[in-house]
Design a protein around this motif. Sequence first.
Motif, mmCIF file in Angstrom:
data_model
loop_
_atom_site.group_PDB
_atom_site.id
_atom_site.type_symbol
_atom_site.label_atom_id
_atom_site.label_comp_id
_atom_site.label_asym_id
_atom_site.label_seq_id
_atom_site.Cartn_x
_atom_site.Cartn_y
_atom_site.Cartn_z
ATOM 1 N N ILE A 266 0.831 -1.096 -0.068
ATOM 2 C CA ILE A 266 0.059 -0.181 -0.004
ATOM 3 C C ILE A 266 0.872 1.154 0.003
ATOM 4 O O ILE A 266 1.821 1.430 0.634
ATOM 5 N N LEU A 267 0.712 2.025 -0.926
ATOM 6 C CA LEU A 267 1.170 3.606 -1.052
ATOM 7 C C LEU A 267 0.437 4.460 -0.413
ATOM 8 O O LEU A 267 -0.549 4.677 -0.598
ATOM 9 N N LEU A 268 0.972 4.954 0.927
ATOM 10 C CA LEU A 268 0.162 5.885 1.819
ATOM 11 C C LEU A 268 0.979 7.370 1.256
ATOM 12 O O LEU A 268 2.008 7.541 1.521
ATOM 13 N N VAL B 180 -3.544 5.261 -1.220
ATOM 14 C CA VAL B 180 -4.252 5.716 -0.361
ATOM 15 C C VAL B 180 -3.775 7.267 -0.225
ATOM 16 O O VAL B 180 -2.562 7.506 0.166
ATOM 17 N N MET B 181 -4.975 8.118 -0.332
ATOM 18 C CA MET B 181 -4.602 9.569 -0.026
ATOM 19 C C MET B 181 -5.751 10.359 0.516
ATOM 20 O O MET B 181 -7.011 9.560 0.564
ATOM 21 N N PHE C 34 -3.395 2.831 8.743
ATOM 22 C CA PHE C 34 -2.870 2.010 10.023
ATOM 23 C C PHE C 34 -3.964 1.636 10.853
ATOM 24 O O PHE C 34 -3.573 0.595 11.878
ATOM 25 N N GLU C 35 -5.179 2.211 10.884
ATOM 26 C CA GLU C 35 -6.207 1.762 11.857
ATOM 27 C C GLU C 35 -7.026 0.764 11.082
ATOM 28 O O GLU C 35 -7.609 -0.045 11.964
ATOM 29 N N ARG D 176 -3.805 13.417 7.278
ATOM 30 C CA ARG D 176 -3.996 12.347 8.401
ATOM 31 C C ARG D 176 -5.205 11.466 8.608
ATOM 32 O O ARG D 176 -4.833 10.445 8.962
ATOM 33 N N GLN D 177 -6.173 11.682 7.844
ATOM 34 C CA GLN D 177 -7.328 10.704 7.787
ATOM 35 C C GLN D 177 -6.805 9.511 6.853
ATOM 36 O O GLN D 177 -7.144 8.422 7.231
ATOM 37 N N ALA D 178 -5.855 9.617 5.836
ATOM 38 C CA ALA D 178 -5.466 8.577 4.987
ATOM 39 C C ALA D 178 -4.495 7.922 6.013
ATOM 40 O O ALA D 178 -4.435 6.336 5.819
ATOM 41 N N GLU D 179 -3.812 8.479 6.897
ATOM 42 C CA GLU D 179 -2.877 7.620 7.847
ATOM 43 C C GLU D 179 -3.768 6.864 8.527
ATOM 44 O O GLU D 179 -3.144 5.647 8.847
#
Length: 151
Positions: free
Chosen positions: A5-7, A118-119, A23-24, A16-19
Amino acid sequence: MFQHILLCTHGTPGARQAEALVFETLLPMFPDAWITVLTVFNQDWDLMTGDDWLNTSTTRNTFRSHVETQLARETEAHWETIRERYPVASQHHFMHVFGPVEETLAEVARKRNCDLVVMGAWQKKMAKGFKHRIKPDKLHPAMAVPIMIAP
């Protein structure tokens, strides 16, 4: 299902929502997935001009080096925040690249064999941080993998 996955992140609220999504939600669902955390520095900062900028090539190169160093420091500080918030992030790869944003995202996804990007979602320009707006008509034709936008 997802192996790499490319974040895409740069510290804004949408990023930060993408992060959090990666991760969650995604990483617990796909615990064997590899995450690449990517920050792209828009190449446009390099086009700044002004009287002091035009003095000499030495001045220009010194300033360019200063800006690149400052961007790298700020990015590393943001990445440290990610590592503190999500300790598992320390096991994954962090990278920054200078270039045209849409083309660079697609190129990194291809070169690193990512199967999902993911962005964050579009945000108002009120937040501090990166101000570039992704142009879907540039990104989508260049991207060979699915893009997930964090709400």
